[in-house]
Design an enzyme around this catalytic site. Structure first.
Site, PDB file in Angstrom:
ATOM      1  N   LYS A  51       1.476  -2.713   6.346  1.00 40.95           N
ATOM      2  CA  LYS A  51       1.869  -2.598   4.943  1.00 40.95           C
ATOM      3  C   LYS A  51       3.351  -2.241   4.802  1.00 40.95           C
ATOM      4  CE  LYS A  51      -1.975  -3.771   3.055  1.00 40.95           C
ATOM      5  NZ  LYS A  51      -2.057  -5.012   2.246  1.00 40.95           N
ATOM      6  N   TYR A  76      -2.640  -0.289  10.428  1.00 34.58           N
ATOM      7  CA  TYR A  76      -2.711  -0.713   9.032  1.00 34.58           C
ATOM      8  C   TYR A  76      -1.442  -0.316   8.285  1.00 34.58           C
ATOM      9  CZ  TYR A  76      -4.215  -0.971   4.159  1.00 34.58           C
ATOM     10  OH  TYR A  76      -4.290  -1.254   2.811  1.00 34.58           O
ATOM     11  N   SER A  85       0.851  -1.190   0.000  1.00 34.79           N
ATOM     12  CA  SER A  85       0.000   0.000   0.000  1.00 34.79           C
ATOM     13  C   SER A  85       0.884   1.237   0.000  1.00 34.79           C
ATOM     14  CB  SER A  85      -0.891   0.013   1.243  1.00 34.79           C
ATOM     15  OG  SER A  85      -1.509   1.273   1.446  1.00 34.79           O
TER      16      SER A  85
END
Length: 269
Positions: free
Chosen positions: A156, A152, A139
């Site tokens: 990533k 999150y 990401s």
């Protein structure tokens, strides 16, 4: 590398980016194995992709479980030589790190990080003799700070670091497997839309518009044609994110302005 008769595995492929990546791999001549945890969605997507006569196998599997990856790998190997493995399965839960439910944080680490580790290990075991490609979907969040998505973003960043380090290990061991990591900005998928009501995802909406799943899938599959390890989409956003990582005390106020801009777009789209 010939694609005729070869097999590609795509995890988390019942919807969104995974489904679009699977669609493109089929168009390239691969037989495709799609996996997901939602049995009904796996069945429906497999039927949709196979409607044109393509060879698609759907398997219900949990990306958090190493044994599940081994089971998928064994099933895929029965269909033909596996030359592509895409670790796409991922989850996103927004929120401040000190307020998020612990189960949300554990889920993101288990799926986003360990799912990639387990999948990559299964893929390398399958392809270490004849070669192939492991494609990990990271990401834009991997490149720098993302207030509101701290856990999150951390998962990533781990995917990106793991991917580049894994390629180094493979090179040193002279194993002919290429690893690629795609770092796309936020795309218009259920992963993002399901969290849209939360102001903590505002930075995801700070770009002019969400990327289309088709554009991300095109970029992902294009990586399989070369030796490039990391690609970010779009490139200019990656530069901004890396600046934030190098000089966080300077960049964080700028990110606050982008967050405000993204919050307006989040509530208007």
């Amino acid at each position: 590398m010939s694609r005729a008769g070869s097999v590609a595995v795509v995890t988390g492929a019942a919807r969104g980016l995974g489904r679009e990546i699977a669609r493109r791999l089929l168009a390239r001549g691969h037989r495709v194995v799609i996996t997901d945890l939602d049995a009904a969605a796996v069945s429906a997507t497999a039927a949709e992709l196979a409607a044109s006569g393509a060879q698609v196998t759907g398997i219900v599997a949990d990306a958090r479980d190493a044994a599940e990856h081994r089971r998928v790998a064994a099933a895929a190997a029965q269909l033909g030589p596996v030359t592509v493995w895409v670790n796409n399965a991922g989850v996103l839960r927004s929120g401040r790190a000190w307020e998020q439910p612990e189960e949300h944080q554990a889920l993101m680490v288990d799926v986003n990080v360990m799912g990639v580790v387990h999948g990559s290990r299964a893929a390398v075991e399958l392809m270490r003799e004849r070669g192939g490609h492991v494609l990990n979907i990271a990401s834009m969040s991997a490149h720098g700070p993302v207030p509101g998505l701290a856990v999150y973003a951390a998962t990533k960043a781990a995917v990106l670091s793991f991917s580049t380090s894994l390629q180094g290990d493979l090179d040193l061991a002279r194993v002919p497997v290429r690893v690629h990591a795609l770092c796309p900005d936020a795309a218009d998928t259920a992963l993002v839309r399901d969290e849209q009501a939360s102001p903590d995802v505002a930075l995801l909406f700070s770009q002019r518009s969400l990327l289309t799943p088709a554009a991300v899938a095109d970029a992902a599959v294009a990586l399989l044609d070369g030796r490039r390890v990391v690609r970010s989409l779009p490139t200019h956003r990656a530069g901004l994110m890396r600046f934030g990582s190098l000089l966080p005390r300077v960049a964080l106020p700028v990110l606050s302005l982008l967050r405000a801009q993204g919050d307006r777009r989040r509530t208007s789209t």
